[in-house]
Scaffold this motif. Structure first.
Motif, mmCIF file in Angstrom:
data_model
loop_
_atom_site.group_PDB
_atom_site.id
_atom_site.type_symbol
_atom_site.label_atom_id
_atom_site.label_comp_id
_atom_site.label_asym_id
_atom_site.label_seq_id
_atom_site.Cartn_x
_atom_site.Cartn_y
_atom_site.Cartn_z
ATOM 1 N N ASP A 62 0.847 -1.193 0.000
ATOM 2 C CA ASP A 62 0.000 0.000 0.000
ATOM 3 C C ASP A 62 0.885 1.247 0.000
ATOM 4 O O ASP A 62 1.419 1.653 1.037
ATOM 5 N N ALA A 63 1.059 1.849 -1.159
ATOM 6 C CA ALA A 63 1.948 3.006 -1.277
ATOM 7 C C ALA A 63 1.407 4.199 -0.503
ATOM 8 O O ALA A 63 0.196 4.397 -0.385
ATOM 9 N N LYS A 64 2.308 4.993 0.027
ATOM 10 C CA LYS A 64 1.919 6.162 0.822
ATOM 11 C C LYS A 64 1.344 7.254 -0.072
ATOM 12 O O LYS A 64 1.770 7.420 -1.212
ATOM 13 N N PRO A 65 0.396 8.008 0.442
ATOM 14 C CA PRO A 65 -0.169 9.115 -0.341
ATOM 15 C C PRO A 65 0.826 10.269 -0.422
ATOM 16 O O PRO A 65 1.888 10.250 0.208
ATOM 17 N N LEU A 66 0.480 11.270 -1.172
ATOM 18 C CA LEU A 66 1.334 12.447 -1.328
ATOM 19 C C LEU A 66 1.671 13.047 0.035
ATOM 20 O O LEU A 66 0.786 13.374 0.822
ATOM 21 N N GLY A 67 2.960 13.143 0.340
ATOM 22 C CA GLY A 67 3.404 13.709 1.610
ATOM 23 C C GLY A 67 3.546 12.710 2.729
ATOM 24 O O GLY A 67 4.124 13.024 3.772
ATOM 25 N N GLY A 68 3.034 11.499 2.563
ATOM 26 C CA GLY A 68 3.214 10.470 3.587
ATOM 27 C C GLY A 68 4.674 10.035 3.659
ATOM 28 O O GLY A 68 5.364 9.964 2.636
ATOM 29 N N PHE A 69 5.144 9.735 4.858
ATOM 30 C CA PHE A 69 6.556 9.339 4.996
ATOM 31 C C PHE A 69 6.707 8.283 6.079
ATOM 32 O O PHE A 69 5.830 8.085 6.926
ATOM 33 N N TYR A 157 20.692 -0.715 8.561
ATOM 34 C CA TYR A 157 20.718 0.606 7.948
ATOM 35 C C TYR A 157 19.510 1.405 8.409
ATOM 36 O O TYR A 157 18.576 0.881 9.028
ATOM 37 N N ILE A 158 19.533 2.678 8.090
ATOM 38 C CA ILE A 158 18.383 3.567 8.261
ATOM 39 C C ILE A 158 17.741 3.752 6.893
ATOM 40 O O ILE A 158 18.448 3.970 5.899
ATOM 41 N N GLN A 159 16.422 3.664 6.834
ATOM 42 C CA GLN A 159 15.718 3.775 5.564
ATOM 43 C C GLN A 159 14.594 4.795 5.662
ATOM 44 O O GLN A 159 13.938 4.909 6.698
ATOM 45 N N GLY A 160 14.390 5.519 4.587
ATOM 46 C CA GLY A 160 13.305 6.484 4.521
ATOM 47 C C GLY A 160 12.438 6.231 3.306
ATOM 48 O O GLY A 160 12.904 5.737 2.275
ATOM 49 N N ALA A 161 11.141 6.554 3.419
ATOM 50 C CA ALA A 161 10.205 6.405 2.306
ATOM 51 C C ALA A 161 9.301 7.626 2.267
ATOM 52 O O ALA A 161 8.864 8.122 3.311
ATOM 53 N N LEU A 162 9.013 8.120 1.053
ATOM 54 C CA LEU A 162 8.200 9.314 0.868
ATOM 55 C C LEU A 162 7.194 9.070 -0.240
ATOM 56 O O LEU A 162 7.557 8.608 -1.335
ATOM 57 N N GLY A 163 5.926 9.339 0.043
ATOM 58 C CA GLY A 163 4.875 9.110 -0.926
ATOM 59 C C GLY A 163 4.692 10.269 -1.889
ATOM 60 O O GLY A 163 4.813 11.440 -1.509
ATOM 61 N N PHE A 164 4.406 9.940 -3.138
ATOM 62 C CA PHE A 164 4.047 10.911 -4.161
ATOM 63 C C PHE A 164 2.666 10.541 -4.691
ATOM 64 O O PHE A 164 2.069 9.554 -4.268
#
Length: 339
Positions: A62-69, A157-164
């Motif tokens: 389930d991909a994040k919406p715009l601005g979701g992180f 590791y450290i990981q980040g994710a940002l939704g578009f």
């Protein structure tokens, strides 16, 4: 996090400290023989790391919406199987190496970097002294980290994710350079996840999500060999560069608190290790001075299956997963996010 990467360095250091003297001595048999042995000896270790460093790229389809992180702290480990601890060496493929007291068969299973020779295995190495006379010396083949009862290959590791918009999610993972007195290690990667069910009119009511993922990871490290080598020389070191690609199909549930996810993926990667510096024979082993003796490499390409679960409690999330592949791997992640 740093302690886990120091453990990775410990695995490398243990391997090098146990093998370097004998790999040095194998140079007496010629660069080709030393390179052949080193390539087969190191490959299971570098292959295992490539599978370990590709775990936990996702915890939902389930991909994040715009601005979701989401920010994640992730720890992985590839499982070392018995088959990875040994490899077959056939002295018929070598120019100047024979098993000690070799009679009959010239093939024998010996320890890889992940295994242990118990009892010790010795080979006779032929070389020419400065007068051109052929001589023989006996050396012990290197053992591996199996002698230290190490059965896992960890990464973290450290990981980040940002939704578009339109189901697109960008990911990045990073480990700053971790250094010890003898070496350092660093890693980074980037990925693109795209949810196909976001493009359907009924997305809001569907109980599951389906996504695709493409991810690239790079790991580099080096280890100072000058204190371990039995040979005179300058700037002696081992450098490694590893690059992998992951292509993954993901499916997951879309429930408020506990979700389950899984998928099928394909990993392709290459690890290259360079023995660098200048080496000159000592201690009765004579040969010409050698600079940057050889490079060895290993490649992986294979399918893996993934199954995992994720617990979501507001801003806090926890996930765990298991991968079935040439090197099975498991992973846990501590995640903080907003969507």
């Amino acid at each position: 996090m740093k302690k886990i990467y120091l453990f990775v360095l410990l695995c490398m250091a243990t391997m090098i400290s146990k093998s370097q003297n004998d790999l040095d001595a194998l140079l007496a048999a010629g660069v080709d023989d030393a390179q052949r042995f080193a390539n087969d000896y190191l490959a299971p270790g570098t292959n295992g790391l490539m599978y370990s460093m590709n775990a936990n790229w996702f915890n939902t389809a389930d991909a994040k919406p715009l601005g979701g992180f989401e920010i994640s702290i992730i720890a992985n480990a590839a499982v070392i199987k018995d088959d990875n601890k040994m490899f077959l060496i056939n002295t018929a493929d070598y120019q100047n190496v024979k098993f000690e007291n070799e009679t009959g068969t010239s093939a024998k299973m010996v320890a890889s970097v992940l295994g242990d020779n118990d009892p010790s295995i010795f080979v006779d190495v032929e070389y020419e002294d400065p007068l051109g006379i052929t001589r023989t010396t006996t050396i012990e083949l290197p053992t591996g980290i199996g002698s230290e009862n190490i059965n896992l290959l960890p990464t973290a590791y450290i990981q980040g994710a940002l939704g578009f918009s339109k189901g697109i999610e960008l990911k990045a993972r990073f480990v700053p350079k971790v250094s010890t007195d003898d070496g350092d290690l660093s890693m980074y990667g980037a990925g693109l996840q795209f949810e196909m069910t976001k493009w359907l009119p009924a997305d809001k009511v569907l109980p599951v999500a389906i996504s695709g993922l493409v991810a690239y990871t790079h790991l580099s490290g080096n280890y100072d060999l000058s204190t371990a080598s039995i040979l005179d020389g300058e700037n002696q070191r081992l450098e490694n560069n590893t690059n992998t690609w992951l292509f993954q199909l993901i499916a997951s549930t879309k429930l408020p608190v506990i979700n389950f996810y899984g998928g099928v993926g394909y990993i392709k990667g290459k690890s290259e290790s360079d023995l660098l510096g200048t080496y000159r024979g000592t201690s009765g082993i004579f040969y010409e001075e050698v600079t940057d003796p050889f490079s060895v490499s290993s490649e992986v390409s294979g399918v893996r299956g993934t199954i995992g679960t994720k617990l979501k409690l507001g801003f806090f999330r926890l996930n765990a997963e298991y991968h079935v592949a040439e090197f099975d791997a498991f992973s846990v992640g501590l995640n903080f996010g907003f969507r």
